[in-house]
Design an enzyme around this catalytic site. Sequence first.
Site, PDB file in Angstrom:
ATOM      1  N   LYS A  39       0.838  -1.205   0.000  1.00 51.28           N
ATOM      2  CA  LYS A  39       0.000   0.000   0.000  1.00 51.28           C
ATOM      3  C   LYS A  39       0.874   1.257   0.000  1.00 51.28           C
ATOM      4  O   LYS A  39       2.081   1.179   0.276  1.00 51.28           O
ATOM      5  CB  LYS A  39      -0.913  -0.020   1.224  1.00 51.28           C
ATOM      6  CG  LYS A  39      -0.165   0.026   2.555  1.00 51.28           C
ATOM      7  CD  LYS A  39      -1.086  -0.255   3.737  1.00 51.28           C
ATOM      8  CE  LYS A  39      -0.318  -0.221   5.046  1.00 51.28           C
ATOM      9  NZ  LYS A  39      -1.156  -0.652   6.183  1.00 51.28           N
ATOM     10  N   TYR A 272      15.350  30.021   8.353  1.00 52.42           N
ATOM     11  CA  TYR A 272      14.281  30.856   8.899  1.00 52.42           C
ATOM     12  C   TYR A 272      14.349  30.965  10.420  1.00 52.42           C
ATOM     13  O   TYR A 272      14.550  29.975  11.117  1.00 52.42           O
ATOM     14  CB  TYR A 272      12.918  30.272   8.525  1.00 52.42           C
ATOM     15  CG  TYR A 272      12.582  30.355   7.050  1.00 52.42           C
ATOM     16  CD1 TYR A 272      12.722  31.550   6.349  1.00 52.42           C
ATOM     17  CD2 TYR A 272      12.107  29.246   6.372  1.00 52.42           C
ATOM     18  CE1 TYR A 272      12.393  31.628   4.999  1.00 52.42           C
ATOM     19  CE2 TYR A 272      11.774  29.311   5.031  1.00 52.42           C
ATOM     20  CZ  TYR A 272      11.924  30.507   4.337  1.00 52.42           C
ATOM     21  OH  TYR A 272      11.599  30.573   3.016  1.00 52.42           O
TER      22      TYR A 272
HETATM   23  C1  LIG Z   1      -0.437  -1.672   6.831  1.00 51.43           C
HETATM   24  C2  LIG Z   1      -1.018  -2.939   7.293  1.00 51.43           C
HETATM   25  C3  LIG Z   1      -0.210  -4.075   7.465  1.00 51.43           C
HETATM   26  C4  LIG Z   1       1.302  -4.020   7.399  1.00 51.43           C
HETATM   27  O1  LIG Z   1       1.725  -3.407   8.610  1.00 51.43           O
HETATM   28  P1  LIG Z   1       3.282  -3.294   8.984  1.00 51.43           P
HETATM   29  O2  LIG Z   1       3.264  -2.822  10.400  1.00 51.43           O
HETATM   30  O3  LIG Z   1       3.853  -2.289   8.044  1.00 51.43           O
HETATM   31  O4  LIG Z   1       3.852  -4.625   8.813  1.00 51.43           O
HETATM   32  C5  LIG Z   1      -0.825  -5.277   7.764  1.00 51.43           C
HETATM   33  N1  LIG Z   1      -2.167  -5.353   7.894  1.00 51.43           N
HETATM   34  C6  LIG Z   1      -2.966  -4.271   7.781  1.00 51.43           C
HETATM   35  C7  LIG Z   1      -4.429  -4.408   7.969  1.00 51.43           C
HETATM   36  C8  LIG Z   1      -2.436  -3.034   7.488  1.00 51.43           C
HETATM   37  O5  LIG Z   1      -3.220  -1.971   7.365  1.00 51.43           O
END
Ligand SMILES: *Cc1c(COP(=O)(O)O)cnc(C)c1O
Length: 391
Positions: A39, A272
């Site tokens: 993702k 800044y």
């Molecule tokens: C993002 C996600 C993962 C992976 O999580 P990590 O901590 O990056 O391993 C697994 N399951 C779900 C439902 C997620 O949203």
Amino acid sequence: MVAVSSFPARAVVDLAAIRANVRSLAAHAPTAQVMAVVKADGYGHGLLPTAAAAVAGGATWLGAAQVEEALALRRGGVVGPRVLTWLYAPGAPLRDAVEADVDVSVSARWALDELAAAARAAGRPARAHLKVDTGLSRNGLTPADLAAILPEVLRLRAEGAVEVVGLWSHFAFADEPEHPTVVRQGEVFAEALRTVEGAGVVLEVRHLANSAATLTTPSAHYDLVRPGVAVYGLSPVPQLGASEDFGLVPAMTLEAELANVKAVPGGSGVSYAHQYVTSRDTVLGLVPLGYADGIPRHASGTVERPGGPVRVGDRTVGVAGRVCMDQVVLDLGPGATEREGDRVELFGTGRDGGPTAQDWAESAGTISYEIVTRIGARVPRVHVDSEVVAP
Ligand SMILES: *Cc1c(COP(=O)(O)O)cnc(C)c1O
């Protein structure tokens, strides 16, 4: 490094590291298949190259939060592995998902109804994973809602519209494996499994473990583990171990060329609001990356508390003063010999003591996940393969 863009910085992603990380994760969970979670553009590493590398490393599943991400995998020619999508609102293109052979998570009755309608429209059964909320109180069916939905699940199965192939859940404290909720959520999950399987549903996969649980909680492995951040080589439990302690190699190196180098007197206010004032005559170096590129403004530095670490030659210096939108300044130190065009590294594998995304996370008060996923769209991703020897 061959420049593929005139942009004076890039995120170099080593696909060999991703393959090796998936192999390591599979070894941590020998009874389970691996779903590499890709993702958010492969956690900022690039969706398609990352997915291909994960599959080459042995992942037989890919996880995408958004339906569009899952469809992008299929459109991009990723056809071998199963793909699961789990986050959508009413009206999502579930028919496209069914037609693209994407598995769809069901977290509510309306989602089951929309998935069934999508399957009828597509003329083929949908593959559903029922998500049970075992205690995170985020997405998913409560155990009561799960029991209530089952008669309709069985009816849709008989109709040939929806096949339930998975039951799954997600931990609240996977990064604290001793936390009592880990055991508790495992029990609620086991009970949900008894409910669903007791109703005659034959599941293909039961899955519960993210990266942290894959590495630390074997009882959560079941048939499939769902690591994300560890696929990219980052430790999900930095308080328990660094990447190398788990056999992981950070895949992304964020590097830039210095755009300006100049000598300034002591007492010079830098960036800044002059939050940093040079304590002696020194040399400043300008890095052409800023918060628009994902460099956290919270990693700004003062003389007392240097900002996010940057490797310059064989030393590490902190950000001097405020992180700006497009740039940050480094205090290279008196007599520094760097020149414009010299390469600096904001984070990478951490080998030889170099800075890591975890170091930046600590500097900014966040987690490494946020560092890599927020690298901006204008920063080119350059995919390399350290196992392929250039001709
Ligand atoms: C993002 C996600 C993962 C992976 O999580 P990590 O901590 O990056 O391993 C697994 N399951 C779900 C439902 C997620 O949203």
